[in-house]
Motif scaffolding. Structure first.
Motif, short mmCIF file in Angstrom:
data_model
loop_
_atom_site.label_atom_id
_atom_site.label_comp_id
_atom_site.label_asym_id
_atom_site.label_seq_id
_atom_site.Cartn_x
_atom_site.Cartn_y
_atom_site.Cartn_z
N GLU A 1 0.85 -1.19 0.00
CA GLU A 1 0.00 0.00 0.00
C GLU A 1 0.88 1.24 0.00
OE1 GLU A 1 -2.59 -0.19 3.36
OE2 GLU A 1 -4.14 1.04 2.43
N GLY A 2 0.51 2.20 -0.84
CA GLY A 2 1.24 3.46 -0.87
C GLY A 2 2.36 3.53 -1.89
N ARG B 1 -5.36 8.83 -9.11
CA ARG B 1 -4.04 8.20 -8.93
C ARG B 1 -3.62 7.37 -10.13
NH1 ARG B 1 -4.39 4.39 -5.96
NH2 ARG B 1 -6.64 4.23 -5.62
N ASP C 1 0.48 5.61 -5.46
CA ASP C 1 -0.04 5.49 -4.10
C ASP C 1 -1.10 4.37 -4.03
OD1 ASP C 1 -2.00 7.67 -1.90
OD2 ASP C 1 -0.60 6.03 -1.42
N ALA C 2 -0.68 3.17 -4.38
CA ALA C 2 -1.62 2.05 -4.48
C ALA C 2 -2.42 1.86 -3.19
CB ALA C 2 -0.84 0.77 -4.80
N GLN C 3 -3.71 1.57 -3.37
CA GLN C 3 -4.62 1.33 -2.25
C GLN C 3 -5.16 -0.10 -2.34
OE1 GLN C 3 -5.24 3.90 0.15
NE2 GLN C 3 -3.45 4.65 -1.00
N LEU C 4 -5.69 -0.58 -1.21
CA LEU C 4 -6.19 -1.96 -1.18
C LEU C 4 -7.26 -2.20 -2.25
CD1 LEU C 4 -6.48 -2.50 2.69
CD2 LEU C 4 -4.60 -3.15 1.18
N GLU C 5 -8.08 -1.18 -2.49
CA GLU C 5 -9.17 -1.35 -3.45
C GLU C 5 -8.69 -1.38 -4.90
OE1 GLU C 5 -8.94 1.13 -1.22
OE2 GLU C 5 -9.35 3.09 -2.16
N ASP C 6 -7.40 -1.16 -5.13
CA ASP C 6 -6.85 -1.27 -6.49
C ASP C 6 -6.61 -2.73 -6.87
OD1 ASP C 6 -4.69 1.63 -5.98
OD2 ASP C 6 -6.78 1.52 -6.67
N VAL D 1 -2.69 -5.69 -3.74
CA VAL D 1 -2.12 -4.62 -2.91
C VAL D 1 -2.23 -5.07 -1.45
CG1 VAL D 1 -2.23 -2.20 -2.22
CG2 VAL D 1 -2.78 -2.88 -4.59
N PRO E 1 -1.52 -4.56 2.74
CA PRO E 1 -1.45 -3.47 3.74
C PRO E 1 -0.05 -3.38 4.33
CG PRO E 1 -2.69 -5.34 4.60
CD PRO E 1 -2.41 -5.65 3.17
#
Lengths: 109, 114
Positions: free
Chosen positions: A15-16, A58, A76-81, A107, A109
């Motif tokens: 993540e991120g 993003r 800035d990758a997020q879990l929902e990606d 992705v 955490p």
């Protein structure tokens, strides 16, 4: 998958962080679409591109028809990606989209 | 805009029964596509309509599968005498025109043949 080659086939990100996905075409692609298939199976439209670039939050995508490739950048990758990213191309006036085999993104955490 | 609507979302049929899948394209879209997706084969093109006329059914299995588009607001995919290998997610999509326009997908129908 031969005419549209996606890379990498699988990817794991923290993540991120940032990453880039790529599609190489052995066909004369005229327009490109990027989709995300989420874990529930829905195909979500990300970008529809003529040669050039587009940005949405993003995500940023580029399509170079002369060099026969397209990229999708995730910042800035997020879990929902998480999910499978597909690119697909039209060739001239042919009405059938030509699909890549997808990039499976997880992705963490 | 409700997007492309597919019904039912899930369907379970017994081997040998018939299954009919429904798709309502986005209003005003002239092109409608049917795809099938499995883990093994990935995303497979089945057939395509333009202005309700069948244009390309090169991906349709020659037996048992048929697709119609009786009016501009819906298309059906019918599978006769379903077999376990027909189990898949069937996806319908539509676009404003027949090429080089953005394609939008429905949420799919998951068909399970038992």
């Amino acid at each position: 998958g031969d005419k549209v080659k996606q890379s990498p086939s699988a990817l794991s990100l923290q993540e991120g962080t940032n990453s880039a996905l790529r599609c190489n075409f052995s066909i004369a692609a005229t327009t490109v679409q990027w989709f995300l298939q989420n874990p529930r199976g829905s195909l979500i439209n990300l970008f529809y591109l003529v040669p050039g670039t587009k940005e949405n939050g993003r995500l940023k995508s580029a399509f170079d028809s002369k060099e026969s490739y397209s990229t999708l950048h995730i910042r800035d990758a997020q879990l929902e990606d998480s999910g499978t990213y597909f690119c697909a191309a039209y060739v001239g006036d042919n009405s059938k989209l030509i699909w890549g085999l997808g990039t499976s993104l997880v992705v963490n955490p | 805009n409700a997007g492309v609507i597919q019904t039912p979302r899930h369907k379970v049929t017994g081997k040998g029964q018939e299954a009919t899948l429904w798709c309502e394209p986005i209003s005003g879209h002239s092109a409608v596509f049917w795809y099938r997706q499995t883990i093994v084969q990935g995303l497979e093109f089945l057939t395509y309509f333009r202005n309700q006329a069948p244009i390309d059914d090169s991906g349709m299995p020659k037996e048992r599968f048929s697709a119609q588009m009786p009016n501009q607001s819906h298309s059906t995919l019918k599978i006769q005498s379903t077999q376990p290998q027909d189990s898949a997610v069937y996806l319908c999509a539509s676009s404003l025109d027949f090429a080089n326009t953005e394609v939008f997908f429905g949420k799919g129908t998951r068909l399970t043949v038992v």
